[in-house]
Enzyme design. Structure first.
Site: not given
Ligand code: DSN
Length: 482
Positions: A68, A70, A245, A274, A277, A283
């Protein structure tokens, strides 16, 4: 390291890994093997997909997944994040250098998450909240319910102008059913009905009238380049934040195919993307921003996002290192050149393309002239081993589910080594399937938008031809699984 050594190591790594998985859940190991065979044996033309390198894939399969983290580098809500800090710093550094961005946030898990972080940071950075100012509130938890009510009104209902879904925009650019179309007071711009091209004067006129807080540029299914200098001019004129975007074309930006006014990063206040692509990474998502937004973007996790996927951030760092090479620039140029070959292949065979062609990695084929919906075309093509996705065309009479188009992209097959001749053959094979498919009927005998009849022998002859090309350009050459 030579290609042969690399292949041998990769084969060994996956063979061992699959044995370990097999010992716990053999069906997952079997599905994993099958997925490789399926991807190897089909023409992958989904414009948003690619094949990441073995180095990127292997980086995702480690114990970083167990951690973790954060918060941000050096400022975590969890202890023992020193190695995650190394990974996140490196990924962000590579991203800043690759895109020439002042600031990079590599935590978003997907493109939609990246866009949510962008919305959050624009609202946090730009929206005046007289209630907070009046109360001089240091601790919002102490506000009375009536103040919260006032705050919600001040913070909410902000205006967003984005490209409509059927013109090629994305769901998160203000599409009504999406959260972006509900949390914002939204309007959409389309494309010129005659040419299918973006009309900057029309966008400017809409922006002047609507006065959005956020102007969103970028697309998922628009087969042309965008002039981001013009979009920034429009945003500046109306006092909007320009959010771009670039999820689809980030690889073309990284690969220096889109430069100058076609490179969004210097012009946008915030650029989202992203990483899987055309950029050919794992991903995931990412936000690039001008300095003034950095502190707000940094609070994306935990304000908008769950804990970062450290194993994926590590793979982003590896992918960005790959994208900084001249090999990646050559690849990106081929992606764009191959899209032109594919488009020409269709046009010479009488097919109809939205905007009449392409100058990015997307070709949008209008299949209505074959008497088919996008859904029928997608299914018939899949029967012949051609993997595409149905897509709306501008003002689509068949809506977003059945559609009238097929969206095709060149990033994946270019990674396999396809060039001009192969893409011309791909166009020939697709036209063969569509010309030999008929719309079917419903059970009651009426016209159906989903069922179809593919002519006898078509699937066999197409898979034979595509198989010959796929064999010449193997996926992960040298990766042999026992
Ligand atoms: N799913 C992505 C695409 O296919 O373009 C966009 O979210």
């Amino acid at each position: 390291m030579t290609d042969a050594t690399l292949s041998q190591l990769t084969s060994g790594a996956y063979e061992q890994a699959l044995k370990v998985i097999e010992s716990v859940e053999p069906r997952i190991a079997a599905a994993t093997r099958q997925e490789l065979l399926d991807q190897r044996g089909s023409l992958k033309l989904i414009a948003s997909e690619n094949y990441a390198s073995p180095a990127v894939l292997l980086t995702m399969g480690t114990w970083f997944s167990d951690k973790y983290a954060e918060g941000t580098v050096g400022h975590r809500f969890y202890a023992a994040c020193q190695n995650v800090d190394t990974v996140e710093s490196l990924a962000a550094e590579h991203a800043r250098e690759l895109f020439g961005a002042p600031y990079a946030y590599v935590q978003p898990h997907s493109g939609i998450d990246a866009n949510l972080v962008a919305f959050w940071s624009i609202l946090a950075n730009r929206v005046e909240t007289p209630t907070l100012k009046r109360l001089d509130a240091k601790n919002v938890n102490e506000l009375a319910e009536a103040d919260w009510e006032a705050l919600r009104h001040e913070f909410g209902n902000q205006r967003l102008l984005g490209m409509s879904l059927d013109a090629g925009g994305h769901l998160t650019h203000g599409f009504r059913p999406n959260i972006s179309g509900k949390m914002f007071h939204q309007q959409q711009y389309g494309t010129d009905p005659e040419t299918g091209l973006l009309d900057y004067d029309a966008v400017a006129a809409k922006a002047r009238e609507f006065k959005p807080l956020v102007l969103v540029a970028g697309y998922s299914a628009y087969p042309r380049r965008v002039n981001f200098a013009k979009m920034r001019e429009i945003a500046d004129e109306v006092g909007a934040v320009l959010m771009v975007d670039m999820a689809h074309f980030a690889g073309l930006v990284a690969g220096k195919v889109f430069t100058g006014e076609e490179d969004p990063v210097p012009y946008a206040h915030i650029t989202t993307t992203t990483t899987h692509k055309s950029l050919r990474g794992p991903r995931g998502g990412m936000v690039l921003a001008q300095e003034e937004f950095a502190a707000d973007v940094d609070r994306g996790c935990p304000m908008v996002l769950g804990g970062p996927l450290s194993h994926v951030m590590a793979a982003k760092a590896v992918a960005f290192a790959e994208a900084r090479t001249t090999e990646f620039q050559d690849y990106s140029q081929k992606v764009a050149d191959n899209a032109k070959s594919l488009a020409e292949g269709f046009l010479t065979r009488g097919a109809e393309l939205v905007t009449g062609g392409t100058d990015n990695h997307i070709v949008l084929l209008d299949v209505s002239s074959y008497g088919l919906t996008g859904r029928q075309a997608e299914s018939a093509l899949l029967d012949a081993g051609v993997v595409t996705n149905r897509n709306s065309v501008p003002s689509d009479p068949n809506g977003a589910w059945y559609t009238s188009g097929i969206r095709l992209g060149t990033p994946a097959l270019t990674t396999r080594g396809f060039g001009h001749d192969e893409f011309d053959t791909v166009a020939e094979l697709i036209v063969d399937v569509l010309s030999n498919t008929e719309a079917g009927t419903t059970k009651a005998g009426g016209p159906s938008k989903a069922s179809y009849v593919l002519g006898d022998g078509v699937a066999d002859r197409v898979t034979k031809r595509s198989g010959e090309m796929l064999d010449k350009h193997p996926l992960y050459p040298g990766l042999v699984l026992g």
